[in-house]
Structure formats: structure tokens, C-alpha cells
Scaffold this motif. Structure first.
Motif, PDB file in Angstrom:
ATOM      1  N   MET A  86     -17.628   8.816   3.797  1.00  0.00           N
ATOM      2  CA  MET A  86     -16.835   9.833   4.474  1.00  0.00           C
ATOM      3  C   MET A  86     -15.980  10.661   3.517  1.00  0.00           C
ATOM      4  SD  MET A  86     -15.782   7.678   7.930  1.00  0.00           S
ATOM      5  CE  MET A  86     -15.730   9.107   8.992  1.00  0.00           C
ATOM      6  N   ALA A  87     -15.116  10.010   2.733  1.00  0.00           N
ATOM      7  CA  ALA A  87     -14.195  10.767   1.883  1.00  0.00           C
ATOM      8  C   ALA A  87     -14.925  11.480   0.745  1.00  0.00           C
ATOM      9  CB  ALA A  87     -13.120   9.826   1.327  1.00  0.00           C
ATOM     10  N   GLY A 235      -9.106   5.021   9.395  1.00  0.00           N
ATOM     11  CA  GLY A 235      -9.617   5.799   8.277  1.00  0.00           C
ATOM     12  C   GLY A 235     -10.690   6.779   8.710  1.00  0.00           C
ATOM     13  N   GLY A 236     -11.543   6.346   9.639  1.00  0.00           N
ATOM     14  CA  GLY A 236     -12.554   7.255  10.173  1.00  0.00           C
ATOM     15  C   GLY A 236     -11.930   8.427  10.908  1.00  0.00           C
ATOM     16  N   ASP A 237     -10.879   8.155  11.663  1.00  0.00           N
ATOM     17  CA  ASP A 237     -10.176   9.241  12.364  1.00  0.00           C
ATOM     18  C   ASP A 237      -9.627  10.266  11.374  1.00  0.00           C
ATOM     19  OD1 ASP A 237     -10.702   8.223  14.831  1.00  0.00           O
ATOM     20  OD2 ASP A 237      -8.691   7.423  15.201  1.00  0.00           O
ATOM     21  N   ALA A 239     -10.676  10.929   8.279  1.00  0.00           N
ATOM     22  CA  ALA A 239     -11.767  11.669   7.645  1.00  0.00           C
ATOM     23  C   ALA A 239     -12.366  12.694   8.597  1.00  0.00           C
ATOM     24  CB  ALA A 239     -12.839  10.692   7.162  1.00  0.00           C
ATOM     25  N   GLU A 240     -12.524  12.315   9.853  1.00  0.00           N
ATOM     26  CA  GLU A 240     -13.099  13.247  10.821  1.00  0.00           C
ATOM     27  C   GLU A 240     -12.130  14.386  11.136  1.00  0.00           C
ATOM     28  OE1 GLU A 240     -13.774  10.164  13.523  1.00  0.00           O
ATOM     29  OE2 GLU A 240     -15.586   9.483  12.477  1.00  0.00           O
ATOM     30  N   ALA A 241     -10.833  14.091  11.156  1.00  0.00           N
ATOM     31  CA  ALA A 241      -9.847  15.151  11.364  1.00  0.00           C
ATOM     32  C   ALA A 241      -9.865  16.138  10.198  1.00  0.00           C
ATOM     33  CB  ALA A 241      -8.453  14.551  11.515  1.00  0.00           C
ATOM     34  N   ALA A 242     -10.010  15.614   8.976  1.00  0.00           N
ATOM     35  CA  ALA A 242     -10.100  16.507   7.811  1.00  0.00           C
ATOM     36  C   ALA A 242     -11.341  17.383   7.885  1.00  0.00           C
ATOM     37  CB  ALA A 242     -10.120  15.677   6.530  1.00  0.00           C
ATOM     38  N   LEU A 243     -12.459  16.814   8.322  1.00  0.00           N
ATOM     39  CA  LEU A 243     -13.685  17.602   8.468  1.00  0.00           C
ATOM     40  C   LEU A 243     -13.510  18.651   9.559  1.00  0.00           C
ATOM     41  CD1 LEU A 243     -16.595  18.192   7.764  1.00  0.00           C
ATOM     42  CD2 LEU A 243     -17.299  16.273   9.206  1.00  0.00           C
ATOM     43  N   ALA A 244     -12.820  18.311  10.629  1.00  0.00           N
ATOM     44  CA  ALA A 244     -12.562  19.283  11.694  1.00  0.00           C
ATOM     45  C   ALA A 244     -11.716  20.450  11.176  1.00  0.00           C
ATOM     46  CB  ALA A 244     -11.858  18.600  12.869  1.00  0.00           C
ATOM     47  N   VAL A 245     -10.749  20.162  10.316  1.00  0.00           N
ATOM     48  CA  VAL A 245      -9.934  21.226   9.716  1.00  0.00           C
ATOM     49  C   VAL A 245     -10.804  22.148   8.874  1.00  0.00           C
ATOM     50  CG1 VAL A 245      -8.098  21.693   8.050  1.00  0.00           C
ATOM     51  CG2 VAL A 245      -7.784  19.915   9.779  1.00  0.00           C
TER      52      VAL A 245
END
Length: 282
Positions: A86-87, A235-237, A239-245
Motif C-alpha cells: 500500500m504505502a 493502516g489500510g484506512d 493508505a486508502e485515504a491518502a489514495l483518495a486525496v
């Protein structure tokens, strides 16, 4: 029942796969920096933060493969999973390596072949967001809810294959959802956003099931299992929030450019047609 820790502890020497991973991460990072330097030498702009992002992603892949990770066996594995799947993929994709390659490569077969590959039907299928999400999150369900995870303890080649899949699937999913580099087809924001939400929900549900029961064929302590599942969930939340940004920012930038073009057209008005023939009154 055995603990299926698939990452060497601090006292263990890195295996062959770990050393190959470090060498590969170092190689692609050096190639990226050389390509960026080539652009700058000829006067083209290439943001340095992209180089920093790619370097951080490569370092994350290398560290996850051979570095000491915190916590018990299952917690350490989950930290490894978050970095590798993810990261690091997000950091690497943010650096737009395909765009850099297209701009930096000299004219020749490789330069001509990359756009053909990026616009091929196979590439278009692979970056279809729901399929990329299935390969990514579906692979995790297969890993943790079957005996596959325990088997990686005894089969180094299987561990290497799973580790490679996690990285490749993470890169593919991040690339498909963010869609920063040029590919065959740009799927709509609605489809990419919905896919990201669905994948995040599936990842969160998997983390909750692991909190309740570890992977089949393993015996972790309750504290280690719960901490590892929480690392995966929260941690998944993040990473997914960063991808959404990233998705929202790219959409905003593209929309802003479109609005700017429309405003320029409205300000200048339509281009007058050339006058032909003799002037009136003559």
C-alpha cells in the motif's frame, strides 16, 4: 499448529529473495534518478519531489524485505504488508515513472514501444479498476483465509511469489485508481472512486476477521493477532485515504484546467472568419 512468520527477525540474515529485492529497488531508483537528471540537463522541468517520492517508495520496498519490523510475528508481517502492498506503491505511482520514461528515453524502438504497450488492450484490461481491486484485495483474502499463509513458512519460493504478488497487485491497483500516467483509457472518477471504497471495505472486513481468528494453520498469541489486525485495519484506512486525496487532487487539477480553457475561450470570443471577396460598396 505453527507461527507463520514470513519475515526474518532482526537477528536473521536476509535471504536470497530479500537481497534480490534490495538490489532491484536500488536499481530502479538509480534509473529513475538518472532519467530525471537527463530531463533537467536538457532544460525540461521535472519536480524534485517526484524523485523523493520514488526514492522513498524504493526504500520502503527494500526495508520491508530485509529490515527489522516492530512487534510480534503477525504484527511485523502486517507492517510488511502495509509497506509493500500500500504505502510503497502509492509513493512509486505518485512519481509518474511511465511519464518520465516516455520523456527521457531517446528515440528508438523502446521509446515507440512503451506507448504501444500502455495503449494495448491487455494494459487496458489490467488497469480496469474493479479487476485491479480483485487481484489486489482478492489475493489478500486468498492469502489469509486459506492455508496459503502458513505454507509460506516452509516454502521460500512461495514466500517470494506471495511477496512479489502483493507488491505488483498494490502497484496495479494504485495505478488503476489514481490514473496519473497515460494509458489506453481513462475510466471515470465515479468508477474509480466506487472501486476504491469497495476495496477499502473488503480490506477492513478482512482485518476484522483476522482479529477474531488467525489464518488457518497458524498459532499466534492473542495479543499479537489483535495488534496485527489493528495495524491492517487502521493502516489500510490511512493508505486508502491518502489514495483518495490523490484521486481528488488529480480530478480537481484536470477540472481546473478545463475551466481555464473555457474561460479563455469565452474571454476571447470566437475566432472571426477571414473575409473573402471585394469590400462592400465597390
Amino acid at each position: 499448529m505453527i507461527p507463520a512468520h514470513v519475515h526474518p527477525g532482526p537477528a536473521a540474515a536476509p535471504g536470497l529473495f530479500g537481497l534480490v529485492t534490495v538490489a532491484g529497488a536500488l536499481l530502479v531508483t538509480v534509473l529513475y534518478q538518472l532519467a530525471a537528471a537527463r530531463l533537467r540537463r536538457r532544460g525540461d522541468a521535472w519536480p524534485r519531489w517526484r524523485g523523493a517520492s520514488f526514492t522513498a517508495g524504493g526504500a520502503g520496498v527494500a526495508w520491508a524485505a530485509v529490515g527489522p519490523l516492530p512487534g510480534g510475528p503477525f504484527t511485523a508481517h502486517m507492517v510488511q504488508h502495509l509497506i509493500t502492498g500500500m504505502a510503497a506503491p502509492l509513493l512509486l505511482v505518485l512519481a509518474r515513472p511511465l511519464t518520465l520514461a516516455l520523456r527521457a528515453l531517446p528515440l528508438g524502438p523502446t521509446r515507440r514501444g512503451l506507448p504501444a504497450l500502455a495503449h494495448s488492450r491487455a494494459a487496458g484490461l489490467l488497469v480496469f479498476p474493479p479487476l485491479a481491486a480483485l487481484l489486489d484485495v482478492g489475493g489478500l483474502w486468498l492469502l489469509y483465509r486459506t492455508g496459503l499463509f502458513a505454507a509460506t513458512r516452509h516454502e521460500p519460493w512461495l514466500h517470494a511469489a506471495v511477496h512479489t504478488h502483493v507488491l505488483a497487485a498494490g502497484l496495479l491497483f494504485t495505478f488503476a485508481v489514481s490514473r496519473l500516467d497515460p494509458v489506453r483509457r481513462r475510466w471515470s472518477l465515479a468508477l474509480r472512486g466506487t472501486t476504491l471504497l469497495a476495496a477499502g471495505a473488503a480490506h477492513a472486513v478482512l482485518a476484522k476477521t483476522l482479529y477474531a481468528a488467525g489464518p488457518p494453520g497458524t498459532a499466534f498469541t492473542a495479543a499479537d493477532l489483535h495488534t496485527g489486525a489493528q495495524v491492517m485495519y487502521y493502516g489500510g484506512d490511512l493508505a486508502e485515504a491518502a489514495l483518495a486525496v490523490v484521486v481528488a487532487a488529480s480530478w480537481y487539477a484536470a477540472t481546473g484546467r478545463a475551466w481555464a480553457r473555457e474561460r479563455r475561450t469565452a474571454d476571447t470570443g470566437p475566432v472571426p472568419l477571414p473575409v473573402t471577396g471585394a469590400p462592400a460598396g465597390r
